[in-house]
Design a protein around this motif. Structure first.
Motif, PDB file in Angstrom:
ATOM      1  N   UNK A  66      -8.259 -10.706  -9.839  1.00  0.00           N
ATOM      2  CA  UNK A  66      -8.014 -11.207 -11.188  1.00  0.00           C
ATOM      3  C   UNK A  66      -6.577 -10.929 -11.633  1.00  0.00           C
ATOM      4  N   UNK A  67      -6.189 -11.563 -12.740  1.00  0.00           N
ATOM      5  CA  UNK A  67      -4.934 -11.292 -13.449  1.00  0.00           C
ATOM      6  C   UNK A  67      -3.688 -11.613 -12.617  1.00  0.00           C
ATOM      7  N   UNK A  68      -3.153 -12.809 -12.832  1.00  0.00           N
ATOM      8  CA  UNK A  68      -1.994 -13.289 -12.071  1.00  0.00           C
ATOM      9  C   UNK A  68      -0.720 -13.290 -12.923  1.00  0.00           C
ATOM     10  N   UNK A  69      -0.678 -12.367 -13.899  1.00  0.00           N
ATOM     11  CA  UNK A  69       0.522 -12.235 -14.729  1.00  0.00           C
ATOM     12  C   UNK A  69       1.705 -11.712 -13.934  1.00  0.00           C
ATOM     13  N   UNK A  70       1.433 -10.786 -13.010  1.00  0.00           N
ATOM     14  CA  UNK A  70       2.496 -10.259 -12.155  1.00  0.00           C
ATOM     15  C   UNK A  70       2.390 -10.880 -10.771  1.00  0.00           C
ATOM     16  N   UNK A  71       3.275 -11.808 -10.486  1.00  0.00           N
ATOM     17  CA  UNK A  71       3.373 -12.405  -9.150  1.00  0.00           C
ATOM     18  C   UNK A  71       4.824 -12.312  -8.702  1.00  0.00           C
ATOM     19  N   UNK A  72       5.049 -12.432  -7.403  1.00  0.00           N
ATOM     20  CA  UNK A  72       6.411 -12.340  -6.881  1.00  0.00           C
ATOM     21  C   UNK A  72       6.629 -13.424  -5.841  1.00  0.00           C
ATOM     22  N   UNK A  73       7.785 -14.066  -5.920  1.00  0.00           N
ATOM     23  CA  UNK A  73       8.181 -15.064  -4.930  1.00  0.00           C
ATOM     24  C   UNK A  73       9.351 -14.481  -4.134  1.00  0.00           C
ATOM     25  N   UNK A  74       9.049 -13.951  -2.951  1.00  0.00           N
ATOM     26  CA  UNK A  74      10.071 -13.284  -2.141  1.00  0.00           C
ATOM     27  C   UNK A  74      11.051 -14.295  -1.556  1.00  0.00           C
ATOM     28  N   UNK A  75      12.352 -14.028  -1.616  1.00  0.00           N
ATOM     29  CA  UNK A  75      13.317 -14.871  -0.901  1.00  0.00           C
ATOM     30  C   UNK A  75      13.023 -14.836   0.607  1.00  0.00           C
ATOM     31  N   UNK A  76      13.357 -15.901   1.296  1.00  0.00           N
ATOM     32  CA  UNK A  76      13.036 -16.037   2.721  1.00  0.00           C
ATOM     33  C   UNK A  76      13.588 -14.880   3.549  1.00  0.00           C
ATOM     34  N   UNK A  77      14.814 -14.449   3.259  1.00  0.00           N
ATOM     35  CA  UNK A  77      15.410 -13.374   4.069  1.00  0.00           C
ATOM     36  C   UNK A  77      14.639 -12.059   3.915  1.00  0.00           C
ATOM     37  N   UNK A  78      14.137 -11.786   2.704  1.00  0.00           N
ATOM     38  CA  UNK A  78      13.366 -10.564   2.499  1.00  0.00           C
ATOM     39  C   UNK A  78      11.974 -10.679   3.105  1.00  0.00           C
ATOM     40  N   UNK A  79      11.379 -11.854   3.035  1.00  0.00           N
ATOM     41  CA  UNK A  79      10.052 -12.061   3.636  1.00  0.00           C
ATOM     42  C   UNK A  79      10.110 -11.786   5.145  1.00  0.00           C
ATOM     43  N   UNK A  80      11.112 -12.348   5.802  1.00  0.00           N
ATOM     44  CA  UNK A  80      11.237 -12.166   7.256  1.00  0.00           C
ATOM     45  C   UNK A  80      11.712 -10.751   7.607  1.00  0.00           C
ATOM     46  N   UNK A  81      12.598 -10.199   6.780  1.00  0.00           N
ATOM     47  CA  UNK A  81      13.037  -8.808   6.997  1.00  0.00           C
ATOM     48  C   UNK A  81      11.872  -7.847   6.869  1.00  0.00           C
ATOM     49  N   UNK A  82      10.984  -8.114   5.888  1.00  0.00           N
ATOM     50  CA  UNK A  82       9.815  -7.256   5.719  1.00  0.00           C
ATOM     51  C   UNK A  82       8.828  -7.453   6.874  1.00  0.00           C
ATOM     52  N   UNK A  83       8.701  -8.682   7.361  1.00  0.00           N
ATOM     53  CA  UNK A  83       7.843  -8.938   8.531  1.00  0.00           C
ATOM     54  C   UNK A  83       8.330  -8.106   9.727  1.00  0.00           C
ATOM     55  N   UNK A  84       9.638  -8.054   9.909  1.00  0.00           N
ATOM     56  CA  UNK A  84      10.227  -7.257  10.989  1.00  0.00           C
ATOM     57  C   UNK A  84       9.914  -5.768  10.810  1.00  0.00           C
ATOM     58  N   UNK A  85       9.966  -5.294   9.554  1.00  0.00           N
ATOM     59  CA  UNK A  85       9.665  -3.887   9.263  1.00  0.00           C
ATOM     60  C   UNK A  85       8.187  -3.570   9.525  1.00  0.00           C
ATOM     61  N   UNK A  86       7.295  -4.503   9.180  1.00  0.00           N
ATOM     62  CA  UNK A  86       5.858  -4.313   9.424  1.00  0.00           C
ATOM     63  C   UNK A  86       5.592  -4.126  10.921  1.00  0.00           C
ATOM     64  N   UNK A  87       6.205  -4.965  11.752  1.00  0.00           N
ATOM     65  CA  UNK A  87       6.041  -4.855  13.215  1.00  0.00           C
ATOM     66  C   UNK A  87       6.580  -3.507  13.692  1.00  0.00           C
ATOM     67  N   UNK A  88       7.731  -3.104  13.141  1.00  0.00           N
ATOM     68  CA  UNK A  88       8.342  -1.832  13.536  1.00  0.00           C
ATOM     69  C   UNK A  88       7.431  -0.654  13.194  1.00  0.00           C
ATOM     70  N   UNK A  89       6.827  -0.672  12.007  1.00  0.00           N
ATOM     71  CA  UNK A  89       5.928   0.415  11.587  1.00  0.00           C
ATOM     72  C   UNK A  89       4.675   0.425  12.464  1.00  0.00           C
ATOM     73  N   UNK A  90       4.090  -0.759  12.694  1.00  0.00           N
ATOM     74  CA  UNK A  90       2.868  -0.851  13.509  1.00  0.00           C
ATOM     75  C   UNK A  90       3.118  -0.357  14.935  1.00  0.00           C
ATOM     76  N   UNK A  91       4.333  -0.590  15.462  1.00  0.00           N
ATOM     77  CA  UNK A  91       4.678  -0.159  16.826  1.00  0.00           C
ATOM     78  C   UNK A  91       5.304   1.235  16.876  1.00  0.00           C
ATOM     79  N   UNK A  92       5.447   1.874  15.693  1.00  0.00           N
ATOM     80  CA  UNK A  92       6.116   3.195  15.607  1.00  0.00           C
ATOM     81  C   UNK A  92       7.472   3.165  16.296  1.00  0.00           C
ATOM     82  N   UNK A  93       8.270   2.142  15.962  1.00  0.00           N
ATOM     83  CA  UNK A  93       9.568   1.906  16.602  1.00  0.00           C
ATOM     84  C   UNK A  93      10.700   2.297  15.638  1.00  0.00           C
ATOM     85  N   UNK A  94      11.252   3.538  15.775  1.00  0.00           N
ATOM     86  CA  UNK A  94      12.265   3.998  14.806  1.00  0.00           C
ATOM     87  C   UNK A  94      13.551   3.181  14.825  1.00  0.00           C
TER      88      UNK A  94
END
Length: 477
Positions: free
Chosen positions: A325-353
């Motif tokens: 519920x409650x869609x007052x707070x939504x965020x539209x991530x810029x493409x560079x941050x979306x992909x940069x965060x995707x890269x960080x997620x893979x790094x965390x999941x793989x424990x890759x410092x």
């Protein structure tokens, strides 16, 4: 001849003019009391050498502070209810704070029905009796910006929810945020080596959007369309907007029947199921997986996501389905941050410092370190900030303790745009800890992140490690 003075009108104008000043005074007096209390206590506890006695002293101090924080948030309401939601998380704040602040969810004082009626009739240009066949006078819930009522439109067979904005709330909340920004600047220069000011600036921007319900209706429709189109069965239920019943300060949507997630334990016990047993654990894990899957898809595939998954916005429906519920707070991530965060997620999941360090630079997270194992501490910091899983043997993170990575590595700059992701992950972690399940969103999100990077041409099929749970994605490749 001069017109007669309307003393009631003068009193209301005087009150509305000085209310922000009064709130600012209350904030600074109470905050100074809590802060100086902790600083004096730090000095006092340093003379005690017995570790067990130290812990008991800290617990008493946290309980004392919790009462003061609760009183401030309850008395001032509005924005400070949101502060309580952020601060009172079971993985982050002291247990005494959590026990006290968790009860503040949706505890904002309700606007009287006569004022609600005036807002609705002004926004929709018709009387309530013309629009609704039934309208419940008592609200289902009242939060910082608005309250919601259950009703039924004329000629309809299904119930709806009517969301109505509290009159005059916007100016007060902006005053509160500006006070918090000043305090954040002070704290990051003295006690916490983290870019808190950027965090509060992003909060100001996001909360400013919440006062326009037409924007919220559009966001709800966009997220509903994305989740329903991209899944055979959507991971979460999203209310349908009643399109001809939307204005800036009022919004009518489909009613979703369910219980708040905070009441889940009681509901399980009512049905004769052991809340700590295997059946309950399976149901809780299913709820958590559905919620994190929805967020993984929204953040990493779309970049447009619901940014406020606190317990008050989550319903549990029949069959362990989740209503969001409650869609007052939504965020539209810029493409560079979306992909940069995707890269960080893979790094965390793989424990890759090494990949974590590269991702931080790509995202614009500027860190300063003087510790020996810098890359290892950067990985720990990334896990603390952007994953829901707690380290082995840890039941509650203490990010500002002397041994935490955030003390060893100063975060000098943090992109405002990324704060909504950080807050979302921390709220999801709070839910997982509250449900008693140690759960990694990074591990669940890794295949979604890899797909996002692959579609952007930043990852080749041969770079994706084949695992059983990723067969469907590899088959698509």
């Amino acid at each position: 001849m001069l017109p007669p003075l309307d003393f009631k009108d003068i009193q209301e104008k005087f009150s509305s003019h000085f209310r922000p000043w009064h709130r600012s005074f209350q904030f600074w007096v109470r905050t100074a009391d809590i802060y100086t209390g902790y600083k004096a206590f730090q000095l006092r506890v340093s003379f005690e050498k017995d570790v067990q006695k130290q812990e008991a002293m800290w617990e008493r101090q946290h309980e004392l502070a919790a009462e003061k924080i609760y009183a401030m948030c309850f008395d001032l309401g509005g924005f400070f209810l949101k502060v309580a939601q952020i601060v009172g998380k079971p993985d982050l704040a002291p247990a005494a704070w959590v026990r006290r602040l968790v009860t503040l969810c949706d505890r904002s004082p309700a606007t009287p029905f006569t004022d609600v009626q005036l807002v609705l009739e002004k926004e929709f240009g018709r009387s309530i009796t013309e629009i609704f066949e039934r309208f419940d006078v008592d609200p289902i819930g009242s939060a910082s910006i608005a309250q919601v009522h259950r009703a039924r439109l004329r000629g309809d067979k299904s119930d709806v929810v009517v969301k109505v904005q509290h009159p005059g709330v916007q100016d007060l909340m902006m005053t509160d945020i500006h006070n918090l920004q000043a305090f954040a600047l002070y704290m990051q220069k003295t006690d916490i080596k983290f870019d808190l000011y950027s965090v509060t600036k992003e909060m100001e921007k996001q909360i400013g959007y919440e006062f326009d319900f037409t924007r919220e209706a559009n966001a709800m429709e966009r997220i509903r369309h994305f989740l329903y189109e991209n899944n055979k069965k959507p991971p979460v239920l999203v209310p349908r907007v009643i399109r001809n019943m939307v204005s800036r300060r009022a919004l009518v949507m489909e009613y979703i029947d369910g219980i708040p997630i905070l009441n889940l334990g009681d509901e399980i016990a009512k049905r004769g199921i052991d809340p700590g047993g295997k059946i309950a654990a399976v149901a809780k894990r299913k709820i958590l997986e559905s919620l994190t899957l929805a967020y993984g898809q929204m953040i990493l595939k779309s970049g447009f996501f619901h940014a406020d998954p606190h317990p008050g916005n989550i319903l549990i429906c029949k069959g362990s389905e989740v209503g969001l519920l409650d869609y007052g707070q939504v965020k539209d991530l810029p493409e560079n941050l979306r992909l940069g965060y995707a890269n960080l997620v893979v790094a965390i999941a793989d424990s890759d410092p090494i990949r974590v360090s590269e991702s931080y630079r790509e995202l614009g997270i500027d860190t300063l370190s003087k510790c020996e194992n810098e890359q290892l501490e950067l990985l720990k910091l990334a896990e603390t900030m952007f994953d829901t899983k707690l380290p082995p043997g840890v039941v509650m993170l203490q990010p500002f303790s002397e041994e935490s990575s955030i003390k060893k590595i100063a975060v000098q700059a943090f992109p405002e745009e990324l704060f909504s992701v950080l807050r979302t992950v921390h709220l999801l972690r709070g839910l997982s800890v509250g449900l008693g399940i140690n759960y990694s969103c990074a591990e669940q999100w890794k295949p979604i992140a890899e797909e996002a990077l692959y579609r952007a041409g930043r990852l080749k099929g041969k770079d994706i490690k084949p695992r059983t749970r990723r067969r469907s994605f590899l088959r698509r490749l």
